[in-house]
Design an enzyme around this catalytic site. Structure first.
Site, PDB file in Angstrom:
ATOM      1  CE  LYS A  70      -1.863   2.828   2.325  1.00 35.54           C
ATOM      2  NZ  LYS A  70      -2.181   3.885   1.851  1.00 35.54           N
TER       3      LYS A  70
ATOM      4  CD  GLU B  30      13.070   1.043   9.145  1.00 34.19           C
ATOM      5  OE1 GLU B  30      13.708   1.586   9.885  1.00 34.19           O
ATOM      6  OE2 GLU B  30      13.997  -1.044   9.509  1.00 34.19           O
TER       7      GLU B  30
ATOM      8  CD  GLU C 217       9.866  12.191  11.695  1.00 36.81           C
ATOM      9  OE1 GLU C 217       9.067  11.918  12.086  1.00 36.81           O
ATOM     10  OE2 GLU C 217      10.823  11.415  10.866  1.00 36.81           O
TER      11      GLU C 217
HETATM   12  P1  NAD Z   1       2.009   8.662   7.775  1.00 36.55           P
HETATM   13  O1  NAD Z   1       2.415   7.275   9.238  1.00 36.55           O
HETATM   14  O2  NAD Z   1       0.927   8.733   8.178  1.00 36.55           O
HETATM   15  O3  NAD Z   1       2.232   7.103   6.799  1.00 36.55           O
HETATM   16  C1  NAD Z   1       2.448   6.702   6.206  1.00 36.55           C
HETATM   17  C2  NAD Z   1       1.814   5.287   5.698  1.00 36.55           C
HETATM   18  O4  NAD Z   1       0.778   4.492   6.250  1.00 36.55           O
HETATM   19  C3  NAD Z   1       0.975   5.802   4.249  1.00 36.55           C
HETATM   20  O5  NAD Z   1       0.319   5.181   3.236  1.00 36.55           O
HETATM   21  C4  NAD Z   1      -0.204   6.208   5.326  1.00 36.55           C
HETATM   22  O6  NAD Z   1      -1.461   5.996   4.018  1.00 36.55           O
HETATM   23  C5  NAD Z   1      -0.833   5.171   5.849  1.00 36.55           C
HETATM   24  N1  NAD Z   1      -1.569   4.811   6.886  1.00 36.55           N
HETATM   25  C6  NAD Z   1      -1.664   6.111   7.914  1.00 36.55           C
HETATM   26  N2  NAD Z   1      -2.767   5.953   8.874  1.00 36.55           N
HETATM   27  C7  NAD Z   1      -2.533   4.562   8.669  1.00 36.55           C
HETATM   28  C8  NAD Z   1      -3.546   3.588  10.086  1.00 36.55           C
HETATM   29  N3  NAD Z   1      -4.179   3.945  10.477  1.00 36.55           N
HETATM   30  N4  NAD Z   1      -2.949   2.524   9.609  1.00 36.55           N
HETATM   31  C9  NAD Z   1      -2.214   1.879   8.398  1.00 36.55           C
HETATM   32  N5  NAD Z   1      -1.663   2.325   7.677  1.00 36.55           N
HETATM   33  C10 NAD Z   1      -1.943   4.155   7.899  1.00 36.55           C
HETATM   34  O7  NAD Z   1       3.897   8.770   7.501  1.00 36.55           O
HETATM   35  P2  NAD Z   1       3.410   9.563   6.384  1.00 36.55           P
HETATM   36  O8  NAD Z   1       4.118  11.293   7.185  1.00 36.55           O
HETATM   37  O9  NAD Z   1       4.181   9.049   4.933  1.00 36.55           O
HETATM   38  O10 NAD Z   1       5.478   9.405   6.609  1.00 36.55           O
HETATM   39  C11 NAD Z   1       6.480  10.406   6.855  1.00 36.55           C
HETATM   40  C12 NAD Z   1       6.962   9.995   7.938  1.00 36.55           C
HETATM   41  O11 NAD Z   1       7.677   8.765   8.054  1.00 36.55           O
HETATM   42  C13 NAD Z   1       8.083  10.424   9.366  1.00 36.55           C
HETATM   43  O12 NAD Z   1       7.857  10.293  10.663  1.00 36.55           O
HETATM   44  C14 NAD Z   1       9.377   9.863   9.290  1.00 36.55           C
HETATM   45  O13 NAD Z   1      10.001   9.713   9.870  1.00 36.55           O
HETATM   46  C15 NAD Z   1       8.736   8.171   9.013  1.00 36.55           C
HETATM   47  N6  NAD Z   1       9.786   7.447   7.792  1.00 36.55           N
HETATM   48  C16 NAD Z   1      10.231   6.372   8.805  1.00 36.55           C
HETATM   49  C17 NAD Z   1      11.241   5.818   7.844  1.00 36.55           C
HETATM   50  C18 NAD Z   1      12.325   4.758   8.492  1.00 36.55           C
HETATM   51  O14 NAD Z   1      12.449   4.344   7.916  1.00 36.55           O
HETATM   52  N7  NAD Z   1      12.332   4.792   9.980  1.00 36.55           N
HETATM   53  C19 NAD Z   1      11.786   6.518   6.986  1.00 36.55           C
HETATM   54  C20 NAD Z   1      10.748   6.696   6.031  1.00 36.55           C
HETATM   55  C21 NAD Z   1       9.671   7.654   6.543  1.00 36.55           C
END
Ligand code: NAD
Length: 502
Positions: free
Chosen positions: A198, A273, A404
């Site tokens: 997804k 992650e 963050e």
């Molecule tokens: P997010 O948590 O908003 O969304 C990530 C994914 O989760 C998206 O596909 C979203 O549609 C999905 N999602 C959202 N709510 C959900 C739920 N209730 N159940 C299941 N899936 C759900 O994050 P974002 O804004 O897309 O990305 C930024 C974040 O990602 C930052 O915090 C960043 O640090 C983190 N990140 C971490 C790594 C790592 O390797 N540690 C790498 C890249 C990004």
């Protein structure tokens, strides 16, 4: 005056990307492109203009995809020889390589990343598929001394088998769309799992293009399924589904906690992650000729929309002023623009909402009276371009040092001490533990400090030195488990111990 947006700021797209944008973008389930239950629009964040619409799925489409993945796991993918699985993954790498321009341009226009970063991540994706293809034939168990109560009676043999976890759901964020999907897909497929991916609703396109390449490479139907959709619907449905054996999630720490709750029903294996707020320590003897560009890019690479961004800078008083002068000059020289422009080194924020959040931190820091060393403004042009911004005079207790921000905002705290325990205590005063770096010419200081920093990935005189074969993951609230390298493969394998009376 805000200028009128011009598609791609006047930069040309390749014919293949133009043709791709004109297609209908459905869901990939069981080897076929199928309609979703609704659709959404995706935009070019550098201009704000619409790119295309794409189908999205919910509970019903997730259920369909999980059943297809299960059938493929128990059917053709599960029965395939490891030699054929290896060959098929190498073939996928070749198909991706041949379509590198399409994959690169899609991440540029959907995410806003500069071309040099998108080109690098596409090449890394191809390398990652080849790396894990090569690992398939090295999946090995061990032979172990049999248990005493059996060995006392008879000859016996005990060994372990490494077996795929099963059906894996993989939920990815928007900040490096293709790369984050590949670093989950490649080890899962190498292990023999089948998957449902997804992508983020902000950046659906490169993974959809990858879906066609997966079909063209000849992977059997149902091995890889792609469900675009809203996190709270499609993502939540995947995390809850009892037919999913493992969930691998990259995204924010807040969503990661929701995934854990949703996965409880069938106790699926979970890898996470998550977010970061990584420390960067610059010691008095640091070589500033490498520390200045290195520290600047630790924060500003990928416009700061980077999980391993080094955004908490602990600058020793002995070099603080010289470092600030160098960082300000570097930040001021960064070219902001459309990612298709080869001169661009920093692109836009992903969305209006995210830009407003980042500007909220900047305005908050100004109101607090912190010293603005560089940037601090949003550009008056279409798209959400925020200048590389540096504040000094910060304190580890302030929101700008703790939360963050996920944008081009650096917070600097001057430190007076040489005591490594005291410096490490500051660096470790965070809920996160994803990355970090130490800048010094003294090997002993470097390694002693690295040992004291609680983080999954710490670099010396460089930052964010990730690689296909190097494990990556977080301490604390930055996650569970590791991706990349052998540990990335192990995350998709179970161990079965077998004992035979002979
Ligand atoms: P997010 O948590 O908003 O969304 C990530 C994914 O989760 C998206 O596909 C979203 O549609 C999905 N999602 C959202 N709510 C959900 C739920 N209730 N159940 C299941 N899936 C759900 O994050 P974002 O804004 O897309 O990305 C930024 C974040 O990602 C930052 O915090 C960043 O640090 C983190 N990140 C971490 C790594 C790592 O390797 N540690 C790498 C890249 C990004």
């Amino acid at each position: 005056m805000t200028s009128v947006p011009v598609p791609f700021d006047g930069h040309a797209l390749s014919p293949e990307t133009t043709a791709f944008l004109g297609q209908t973008h459905r869901l990939l389930i069981n080897g076929e492109w199928v309609d979703g239950s609704g659709d959404m629009e995706t935009r070019d964040p550098a201009t704000g203009l619409a790119l295309t619409r794409f189908h999205i799925g919910g509970v019903a489409e997730v259920d369909h995809a999980v059943k297809a993945a299960r059938a493929a796991f128990e059917g053709p993918w599960g029965r395939m020889t490891v030699a054929d699985r290896t060959a098929m993954l190498h073939k996928l790498a070749r198909v991706m390589d041949a379509n590198a321009t399409l994959l690169t341009e899609l991440d540029i226009i959907d995410n806003g990343m500069p071309r040099f970063i998108a080109g690098l991540t596409t090449a890394n994706c191809v390398e990652m598929i080849d790396y894990y293809a090569g690992a398939v034939m090295r999946i090995e168990g061990t032979t172990i001394a049999p248990p005493r109560h059996i060995a006392a009676e008879t000859e016996a043999l005990t060994y372990t088998l490494r077996e795929p976890v099963g059906v894996a759901a993989q939920i990815v964020p928007w900040n490096v769309p293709l790369s984050t999907a590949i670093l989950k897909l490649a080890p899962a497929l190498a292990a023999g799992c089948t998957v449902i991916v997804k992508p983020s609703e902000e950046t659906p396109l490169s993974v959809l293009a990858l879906g066609q390449m997966i079909l063209d490479a000849g992977l059997p139907a149902g091995v890889v399924n792609i469900i675009n959709g809203v996190g709270a619907q499609a993502g939540q449905a995947l995390a809850e589904h009892p037919g999913v054996d493992k969930i691998s999630f990259t995204g924010s720490t807040a969503t990661g906690k929701r995934i854990i709750q949703a996965a409880l029903g069938n106790l699926k294996k979970v890898s996470l992650e998550l977010g970061g707020k990584s420390p960067v320590v610059v010691m008095p003897d640091a070589d500033l000729s490498i520390a200045i560009p290195g520290v600047a890019l630790a924060t500003f690479f990928l416009q700061g929309q980077n999980c391993m961004a080094g955004t908490r800078i602990f600058a020793h008083a002995a070099i603080h002023d010289e470092l600030m002068e160098g960082l300000a000059a570097f930040a001021g020289g960064m070219t902001l623009g459309h990612g298709l422009d080869p001169a661009t080194v920093q692109g836009p924020m992903i969305s209006d909402a995210h830009s407003a959040k980042v500007m909220g931190y900047i305005d908050g820091a100004k109101a607090q009276g912190l010293t603005l060393v560089a940037g601090g403004q949003k550009l008056d042009r279409p798209g959400n371009f925020i200048q590389p911004t540096i504040f000094t005079g910060c304190d580890n207790a302030m929101p700008i040092m703790r939360e963050e921000i996920f944008g081009p905002v650096m917070a600097v705290q001057k430190i007076e001490t040489d005591d490594l325990d005291a410096i490490a205590a500051l660096a470790n005063d965070t809920p996160y533990g994803l990355s970090g770096s130490v800048w010094t010419r003294d090997l002993s200081t470097a390694h002693r400090l690295v040992k004291r920093i609680r983080s999954g990935h710490v670099s010396i005189n460089c930052h964010g030195a990730v690689g296909t074969n190097i494990p990556f993951g977080g301490y604390g609230q930055s996650g569970w488990g590791r991706e990349f390298g052998q540990e990335g493969l192990d995350a998709y394998l179970e161990t079965k111990a077998v004992t035979a009376r002979l």
